[in-house]
Scaffold this active site. Structure first.
Site, short mmCIF file in Angstrom:
data_model
loop_
_atom_site.label_atom_id
_atom_site.label_comp_id
_atom_site.label_asym_id
_atom_site.label_seq_id
_atom_site.Cartn_x
_atom_site.Cartn_y
_atom_site.Cartn_z
N ASP A 101 -0.57 -4.91 11.41
CA ASP A 101 -1.12 -5.52 10.31
C ASP A 101 -1.42 -6.75 10.34
O ASP A 101 -2.38 -7.37 9.70
CB ASP A 101 -0.06 -5.39 8.93
CG ASP A 101 0.39 -4.00 8.73
OD1 ASP A 101 -0.40 -3.24 8.68
OD2 ASP A 101 1.60 -3.89 8.35
N THR A 112 -4.58 1.07 3.12
CA THR A 112 -4.69 2.39 2.91
C THR A 112 -4.46 2.78 1.44
O THR A 112 -5.42 3.76 0.88
CB THR A 112 -3.81 3.45 3.94
OG1 THR A 112 -3.63 2.97 5.15
CG2 THR A 112 -4.08 4.90 3.77
N ILE A 129 -6.87 1.49 9.43
CA ILE A 129 -7.36 1.04 7.93
C ILE A 129 -5.94 0.56 7.35
O ILE A 129 -4.83 1.02 7.17
CB ILE A 129 -7.16 2.35 7.29
CG1 ILE A 129 -8.38 3.24 7.49
CG2 ILE A 129 -7.71 1.70 5.57
CD1 ILE A 129 -8.90 4.32 6.72
N ASP A 130 -6.13 -0.79 7.41
CA ASP A 130 -5.00 -1.71 6.87
C ASP A 130 -5.40 -1.84 5.21
O ASP A 130 -6.23 -2.43 5.03
CB ASP A 130 -5.03 -3.10 7.44
CG ASP A 130 -3.89 -3.86 6.88
OD1 ASP A 130 -2.67 -3.29 6.73
OD2 ASP A 130 -3.70 -5.04 6.46
N ASP A 143 -5.00 -1.24 13.74
CA ASP A 143 -4.79 -0.78 12.61
C ASP A 143 -6.06 -0.21 11.86
O ASP A 143 -7.08 -0.84 11.73
CB ASP A 143 -4.22 -1.77 11.55
CG ASP A 143 -3.80 -1.10 10.14
OD1 ASP A 143 -4.23 0.04 9.93
OD2 ASP A 143 -2.66 -1.85 9.57
N GLU A 199 -1.25 2.03 14.81
CA GLU A 199 -0.50 2.47 13.56
C GLU A 199 -0.25 3.85 13.48
O GLU A 199 0.83 4.43 13.35
CB GLU A 199 -1.02 2.07 12.23
CG GLU A 199 0.05 2.57 11.30
CD GLU A 199 -0.49 1.70 9.82
OE1 GLU A 199 -1.55 1.23 9.65
OE2 GLU A 199 0.20 1.93 9.11
C1 LIP Z 1 0.12 -2.41 4.03
C2 LIP Z 1 -0.14 -3.76 3.96
C3 LIP Z 1 0.14 -4.55 2.89
C4 LIP Z 1 1.62 -4.36 2.59
C5 LIP Z 1 1.80 -2.72 2.50
C6 LIP Z 1 1.30 -2.05 3.88
P1 LIP Z 1 -1.12 -0.29 5.33
O1 LIP Z 1 -0.30 -1.84 5.38
O2 LIP Z 1 -1.09 -4.49 4.96
O3 LIP Z 1 -0.04 -6.07 3.07
O4 LIP Z 1 1.93 -4.97 1.52
O5 LIP Z 1 3.08 -2.58 2.13
O6 LIP Z 1 2.05 -2.11 4.85
O7 LIP Z 1 0.10 0.80 5.14
O8 LIP Z 1 -2.27 -0.06 4.37
O9 LIP Z 1 -1.66 0.09 6.86
#
Ligand code: LIP
Length: 264
Positions: A212, A90, A87-88, A85, A70
């Site tokens: 993601d 964030t 940190i998914d 990813d 990412e």
């Molecule tokens: C997030 C996703 C989340 C989505 C956010 C964002 P990030 O990823 O996992 O479900 O709704 O818009 O994309 O930005 O925390 O890696």
């Protein structure tokens, strides 16, 4: 070390190490380093540190493999590719909410064969190998089956752009009255694992990126869920839908006339 199980073992070891580093180094209020697609789409120093650690460990063990991350983008061109990813979720990480994950998937010639989603604050590590089932610790996961749409608990998420969000809210307004309830956890990887574990019945979202959903999608598939897009297309940023067969089609058929991709 060339079987899917071998890739999973390495991915899990790396995802655990990244999770430990993030827990140890997370300050009370992480500082936002930069924004990406919108002022609310943030990057912290630890997103970058986590991806650097993951990339370093992959390189040590498998120097010829490609990586798509990412934060760091695409590097290398091996037949094995790691989808990362760091940190998914964030925004949850930023606020100290317990719903963020390190997500690592391994692709061989374009097919995801192994995936790990480490939901760090909960100490839960979801794993899957193609054809080998989905697991949480020693427990094999099975998604909920036989749930009709009106009884279904559905997870979803929102993008970062205001225009997209306005459409997502309109779509959601048509979905809420038709289902048991909605959950917005804030991490697509964790949402897909929640489908696998039967903690929600289904998930849909417009906009998730490959990093993601690559690992979580395999976890959900191996738990018996169907993961795809609209009208026979594969899951992707246009739309990702996930639920057991039966509910998948009901949710899909509810979404199609609502045209959730119309902000494109
Ligand atoms: C997030 C996703 C989340 C989505 C956010 C964002 P990030 O990823 O996992 O479900 O709704 O818009 O994309 O930005 O925390 O890696």
């Amino acid at each position: 070390m060339s079987t899917a199980m071998g890739y999973l073992e390495l991915a899990e070891r790396i995802a655990r190490e990244a999770g430990e580093m993030l827990l140890a180094k997370r300050p009370a209020r992480p500082e936002v380093l930069a924004t990406k697609s919108s002022p609310t789409d943030v990057v912290t120093a630890l997103d970058r540190a986590s991806e650097e650690l993951i990339r370093a460990r992959i390189k040590e063990a498998r120097p010829d493999d490609a990586v798509l991350g990412e934060e760091g983008g695409a590097t290398g061109d091996g037949r094995v590719r790691w989808i990362v990813d760091p940190i998914d979720g964030t925004v949850n990480f930023l606020y100290g909410l317990p719903e963020w994950a390190v997500s690592i998937a391994v692709e061989v010639e374009g097919e995801v064969v192994a995936g790990v989603v480490n939901v760090v604050p909960r100490g839960e590590v979801f794993t899957a190998v193609r054809g080998g089932g989905a697991w949480l610790g020693g427990e094999r996961l099975r998604c909920n089956t036989g749930v009709p749409l009106e009884q279904a608990l559905i997870a979803t998420g929102f993008g970062y752009g205001p225009g997209r969000r306005a459409v997502q809210a309109e779509v959601l307004a048509q979905v809420v009255p038709r289902v048991r309830d909605i959950r917005r956890g804030g991490s697509a990887a964790s949402d897909l694992c929640a489908v696998a574990a039967g903690r929600v019945d289904g998930y849909y979202e417009r906009g998730p990126q490959y990093w993601d959903y690559a690992a979580g999608g395999l976890v959900a598939t191996e738990a018996g869920a169907r993961v795809g897009g609209l009208n026979g297309r594969p899951a992707g940023p246009d739309l990702t839908v996930c639920a057991a067969p039966g509910l998948f089609e009901e949710l899909h058929d509810l979404l199609v006339p609502l045209d959730p991709e119309r902000d494109a």
